[in-house]
Design a protein around this motif. Structure first.
Motif, PDB file in Angstrom:
ATOM      1  N   SER A   1     -13.906   1.671   9.104  1.00  0.00           N
ATOM      2  CA  SER A   1     -12.845   2.302   8.418  1.00  0.00           C
ATOM      3  C   SER A   1     -11.820   2.932   9.481  1.00  0.00           C
ATOM      4  O   SER A   1     -12.263   3.043  10.669  1.00  0.00           O
ATOM      5  CB  SER A   1     -13.266   3.757   7.794  1.00  0.00           C
ATOM      6  OG  SER A   1     -12.233   4.402   7.050  1.00  0.00           O
ATOM      7  N   SER A   2     -10.668   3.042   8.974  1.00  0.00           N
ATOM      8  CA  SER A   2      -9.634   3.846  10.010  1.00  0.00           C
ATOM      9  C   SER A   2      -9.388   5.270   9.519  1.00  0.00           C
ATOM     10  O   SER A   2      -8.567   5.840   9.914  1.00  0.00           O
ATOM     11  CB  SER A   2      -8.072   2.920   9.848  1.00  0.00           C
ATOM     12  OG  SER A   2      -8.504   1.486  10.175  1.00  0.00           O
TER      13      SER A   2
ATOM     14  N   THR B   1      -6.335   5.066  -0.757  1.00  0.00           N
ATOM     15  CA  THR B   1      -7.047   6.292  -0.005  1.00  0.00           C
ATOM     16  C   THR B   1      -6.324   7.333  -0.388  1.00  0.00           C
ATOM     17  O   THR B   1      -5.028   7.466  -0.790  1.00  0.00           O
ATOM     18  CB  THR B   1      -6.890   5.759   1.661  1.00  0.00           C
ATOM     19  OG1 THR B   1      -7.497   4.407   1.551  1.00  0.00           O
ATOM     20  CG2 THR B   1      -7.554   6.988   2.241  1.00  0.00           C
TER      21      THR B   1
ATOM     22  N   ASN C   1     -10.064   1.950  -1.218  1.00  0.00           N
ATOM     23  CA  ASN C   1      -9.517   0.996  -0.394  1.00  0.00           C
ATOM     24  C   ASN C   1      -8.131   0.596  -0.934  1.00  0.00           C
ATOM     25  O   ASN C   1      -7.239   1.288  -0.517  1.00  0.00           O
ATOM     26  CB  ASN C   1     -10.405  -0.181  -0.285  1.00  0.00           C
ATOM     27  CG  ASN C   1      -9.832  -1.457   1.079  1.00  0.00           C
ATOM     28  OD1 ASN C   1      -9.073  -0.818   2.019  1.00  0.00           O
ATOM     29  ND2 ASN C   1     -10.019  -2.711   0.993  1.00  0.00           N
TER      30      ASN C   1
ATOM     31  N   PRO D   1      -3.680   8.707   3.885  1.00  0.00           N
ATOM     32  CA  PRO D   1      -4.043   7.343   3.821  1.00  0.00           C
ATOM     33  C   PRO D   1      -3.200   6.367   4.458  1.00  0.00           C
ATOM     34  O   PRO D   1      -2.370   6.890   5.369  1.00  0.00           O
ATOM     35  CB  PRO D   1      -3.785   7.303   2.190  1.00  0.00           C
ATOM     36  CG  PRO D   1      -2.693   8.249   2.122  1.00  0.00           C
ATOM     37  CD  PRO D   1      -3.006   9.465   2.851  1.00  0.00           C
ATOM     38  N   GLY D   2      -3.228   5.038   4.464  1.00  0.00           N
ATOM     39  CA  GLY D   2      -2.438   4.115   5.048  1.00  0.00           C
ATOM     40  C   GLY D   2      -3.002   2.969   5.436  1.00  0.00           C
ATOM     41  O   GLY D   2      -2.400   2.687   6.552  1.00  0.00           O
TER      42      GLY D   2
ATOM     43  N   THR E   1     -11.265   7.010  -0.388  1.00  0.00           N
ATOM     44  CA  THR E   1     -10.697   5.999  -0.635  1.00  0.00           C
ATOM     45  C   THR E   1     -11.566   4.894  -1.496  1.00  0.00           C
ATOM     46  O   THR E   1     -12.522   5.115  -1.811  1.00  0.00           O
ATOM     47  CB  THR E   1     -10.182   5.161   0.544  1.00  0.00           C
ATOM     48  OG1 THR E   1      -9.401   3.975  -0.077  1.00  0.00           O
ATOM     49  CG2 THR E   1     -11.387   4.338   1.118  1.00  0.00           C
TER      50      THR E   1
ATOM     51  N   ASP F   1     -12.913  -4.342   4.119  1.00  0.00           N
ATOM     52  CA  ASP F   1     -13.127  -3.670   5.429  1.00  0.00           C
ATOM     53  C   ASP F   1     -14.008  -4.193   6.426  1.00  0.00           C
ATOM     54  O   ASP F   1     -13.750  -3.726   7.566  1.00  0.00           O
ATOM     55  CB  ASP F   1     -13.133  -2.057   5.335  1.00  0.00           C
ATOM     56  CG  ASP F   1     -11.749  -1.261   4.957  1.00  0.00           C
ATOM     57  OD1 ASP F   1     -10.839  -1.913   5.188  1.00  0.00           O
ATOM     58  OD2 ASP F   1     -11.780  -0.128   4.526  1.00  0.00           O
TER      59      ASP F   1
ATOM     60  N   ARG G   1     -19.262   7.204   3.216  1.00  0.00           N
ATOM     61  CA  ARG G   1     -18.489   5.695   3.186  1.00  0.00           C
ATOM     62  C   ARG G   1     -19.691   4.966   2.327  1.00  0.00           C
ATOM     63  O   ARG G   1     -20.712   4.880   2.497  1.00  0.00           O
ATOM     64  CB  ARG G   1     -18.449   5.231   4.768  1.00  0.00           C
ATOM     65  CG  ARG G   1     -18.029   3.836   4.803  1.00  0.00           C
ATOM     66  CD  ARG G   1     -16.567   3.742   4.509  1.00  0.00           C
ATOM     67  NE  ARG G   1     -15.736   2.577   5.037  1.00  0.00           N
ATOM     68  CZ  ARG G   1     -14.556   2.444   4.691  1.00  0.00           C
ATOM     69  NH1 ARG G   1     -13.815   3.104   3.921  1.00  0.00           N
ATOM     70  NH2 ARG G   1     -14.065   1.102   5.347  1.00  0.00           N
TER      71      ARG G   1
ATOM     72  N   ILE H   1       0.991  -1.264   0.055  1.00  0.00           N
ATOM     73  CA  ILE H   1       0.078   0.051   0.093  1.00  0.00           C
ATOM     74  C   ILE H   1       0.669   1.141  -0.039  1.00  0.00           C
ATOM     75  O   ILE H   1       0.527   2.462  -0.252  1.00  0.00           O
ATOM     76  CB  ILE H   1      -1.103  -0.002   1.211  1.00  0.00           C
ATOM     77  CG1 ILE H   1      -0.401   0.162   2.585  1.00  0.00           C
ATOM     78  CG2 ILE H   1      -2.060  -1.007   1.211  1.00  0.00           C
ATOM     79  CD1 ILE H   1      -1.196   0.186   3.794  1.00  0.00           C
TER      80      ILE H   1
HETATM   81  O1  DON Z   1     -11.165   2.494   5.384  1.00  0.00           O
HETATM   82  C1  DON Z   1     -10.109   2.344   5.473  1.00  0.00           C
HETATM   83  O2  DON Z   1      -9.680   2.342   6.594  1.00  0.00           O
HETATM   84  C2  DON Z   1      -9.244   1.623   4.511  1.00  0.00           C
HETATM   85  N1  DON Z   1     -10.272   1.269   3.352  1.00  0.00           N
HETATM   86  C3  DON Z   1      -8.435   2.691   4.013  1.00  0.00           C
HETATM   87  C4  DON Z   1      -7.257   2.183   2.727  1.00  0.00           C
HETATM   88  C5  DON Z   1      -6.141   2.915   2.740  1.00  0.00           C
HETATM   89  O3  DON Z   1      -5.868   4.008   3.313  1.00  0.00           O
HETATM   90  C6  DON Z   1      -5.275   2.616   1.544  1.00  0.00           C
HETATM   91  N2  DON Z   1      -4.268   3.373   1.448  1.00  0.00           N
HETATM   92  N3  DON Z   1      -2.879   3.113   1.687  1.00  0.00           N
END
Ligand code: DON
Length: 589
Positions: free
Chosen positions: A470-471, A399, A419, A490-491, A417, A441, A121, A12
């Motif tokens: 989500s995070s 994201t 995802n 993101p992350g 995002t 997720d 979302r 990622i």
């Molecule tokens: O909503 C979330 O927590 C994840 N779908 C986020 C995904 C994400 O940050 C990927 N990017 N690096």
């Protein structure tokens, strides 16, 4: 599971895997002084400088998107107009994560200090069910929640943008949409990183969409190179329909026909009814304090806000500044906080329209101090011994981020995002946009980790029309009653800890916004029980001290966080700070 976790954290962050360049901290680097315990440590990924301006700022993952946001403000738009324009521009210029086919969260603080949050979302389709990713023996069918048509939730981004604009927009919808249409039709000049990303995508893209797919493939069959122009005329048509018809331009009519046809031919389950029913939700903002600062953040369906508040409350009693940035004691209490917070996340967090999440209880001082009672400086707590906390009266049950501030002081913090990188890799035929793979997720089976190694339970199990946990942690910080920081990244699972560290870097360690973004980061998420850190984030002294207390720590090749943040300095100047780990760019005026 361990392998998947490492692979995912690396993949990622694929766009940020450059060798880091370091600078030694000088007191004069920022407006504040920075105390680093070890004078030989090099806390920054690079010495990138912040962008300063007086009238407005957009910090986003792509220079074109940031420029478009600023142009909208220059032509009379406010921060929300700019944010909406930036969102659609990212959908064109940054297909890696910018989107029409995804979802996200917005945190807004208007010039008077009123706070709002919008949850756009994605939702599980009506035909979704708890065990849809399991085989007859109850085992997870690998990849089904990640790749292809069945991986997608019902997209929320277009409805979200319409809602935001309806409530706060100053410029016409038509004007706010226009720049992204032009960008799609005239084309985006690819950066090296984008060309690399699209070339890496090709094989899967053909596998999912068929050998003849025209999308994101060079017409002459060659590979993409830096400086090539990516024209997306079908995406331009879709954006025009949204410009003309608003919400109906996406959830009804031609685009709905294209999306449902795409689903049907790929054995996906999103229906006309799902599209018609999709509605983003205004939520009560989650507001708390940290060392006298007001923290305005996202409530569930994101776990990010609750987790961030818990993380801050856990370490508030400790003198982190005196201990020093990433000293062993500072890192130790932060890791122990993360361990307990991610265990709570797995047990309690889910869509508040479906499950009762004890937000007040989870962020309550007494609850947190009870959770902390087994902490011991002499030795790491064992994650196996940490389960989600007990809350009285309750049953268990890729994201991108952009920050905008306008000349009047309105502020917007949005994380959105698909995802994974390029989502499910499904491109809606005729409409030219990528669909998300957000269904992953959900907790697709209790106790089985998702692509970020996160574990979930009943609170986050699949139900029709439910939003997956989500995070994402878009956050705004106030100081002395005034706008101070706009933060996000993101992350995946590392979003929460990157936002946490970035805010602490400013509040506790006195960094400027750009220093806080440049600063090297680390991450722990309860399970797997290990701390990963960016090269040089920990000094030898910190590493030895942590190891002597049984911490399992691991340097990783990739990077953590791709922040886009803004700070309002005491003299009123805005500092845009975009992450040096990728193409992120702040533009001010
Ligand atoms: O909503 C979330 O927590 C994840 N779908 C986020 C995904 C994400 O940050 C990927 N990017 N690096």
């Amino acid at each position: 599971m361990r392998k998947i976790f490492i692979l995912v954290l690396t993949s990622i962050l694929i766009f940020g895997c450059k060798t880091s360049q370091k600078t030694t901290v000088k007191q004069s680097d920022g407006l504040f002084s920075l105390f680093v315990e070890d004078p030989n440590s090099k806390p920054f990924f690079s010495d990138k400088k912040g962008v300063f301006s007086d009238n407005g700022m957009v910090a986003s993952a792509h220079p074109d998107a940031s420029k478009i946001g600023v142009e909208i403000m220059k032509s009379g738009g406010n921060a929300v107009d700019a944010a909406v324009a930036t969102h659609f521009a990212l959908a064109v210029a940054f297909p890696f994560a910018g989107n029409l086919g995804g979802g996200g969260f917005a945190v807004i603080r208007d010039k008077k200090g009123n706070a709002y949050t919008l949850d756009f979302r994605e939702k599980a389709p009506l035909k979704a069910h708890r065990d849809m990713y399991l085989d007859a023996q109850g085992n997870v069918i690998q990849g089904l929640s990640l790749l292809g048509h069945l991986a997608s939730g019902v997209p929320g981004s277009v409805d979200g943008m319409v809602e935001l604009h309806k409530k706060f927009g100053k410029l016409s919808w038509e004007k706010v949409m226009q720049p992204s249409i032009e960008l799609a039709e005239k084309g985006v000049i690819l950066t090296e990183r984008e060309a690399f990303g699209l070339n890496g995508l090709k094989k899967t893209l053909l596998q999912v969409n068929g050998e003849n797919t025209p999308y994101f493939i060079r017409k002459d069959g060659k590979i993409w190179a830096k400086g090539d122009t990516l024209i997306q005329s079908d995406l331009g048509k879709t954006l025009r329909l949204i410009q003309q018809k608003g919400r109906a331009g996406f959830y009804e009519g031609t685009v709905a026909d294209q999306l449902v046809a795409e689903m049907q031919q790929g054995k996906g389950i999103i229906s006309y009814e799902d599209l018609k029913l999709y509605k983003s939700a205004w939520r009560e903002p989650l507001i708390d304090t940290y060392r006298g600062h007001k923290i305005i953040t996202m409530p569930p369906t994101s776990s990010g806000g609750v987790a961030l508040i818990q993380l801050m409350k856990f370490v508030e009693p400790y003198p982190l500044r005196k201990w020093g940035w990433n000293s062993d004691s500072t890192v130790q209490v932060m890791i122990e906080a993360e361990r307990r917070v991610y265990a709570d996340r797995a047990k309690w967090l889910g869509d508040i329209d479906f499950v009762k999440v004890p937000i007040k209880e989870l962020t309550n001082k007494d609850y947190l101090s009870k959770r902390w009672s087994d902490f011991n400086f002499a030795k790491a707590t064992d994650s196996k011994a940490v389960a989600g906390g007990t809350v009285p009266g309750y049953e268990s049950n890729e994201t991108t981020h952009y920050s905008v501030v306008d000349s009047e002081g309105n502020a917007v913090s949005i994380t959105t995002t698909l995802n994974g990188a390029y989502g499910s890799k499904v491109v809606v035929d005729g409409a030219g946009f990528l669909m998300n793979n957000e269904m992953d997720d959900f907790s697709i089976k209790a106790g089985v980790p998702n692509m970020f190694g996160l574990i979930g339970n009943k609170a986050n199990e699949i139900q029709p029309q439910k939003r997956m946990l989500s995070s994402m942690t878009p956050t705004i910080v106030e100081k002395d009653g005034k706008l101070f920081l706009v933060v996000g990244t993101p992350g995946g699972s590392t979003i929460i800890t990157s936002v946490y560290q970035t805010i602490l870097n400013v509040i506790d360690h006195g960094m400027t916004m750009q220093q806080a973004v440049n600063a090297l980061k680390f991450h722990h998420q309860w399970l797997p029980d290990k701390t990963v850190f960016e090269t040089n984030a920990f000094s030898e002294k910190t590493i030895k001290a942590l190891q002597s207390r049984s911490y399992n720590i691991e340097q990783q090749k990739g990077t953590l966080g791709r922040m886009d943040c803004i700070m309002v300095h005491p003299n009123g100047k805005l500092e845009g700070a975009s992450d040096p780990r990728a193409d992120n760019t702040s533009v001010g005026w």
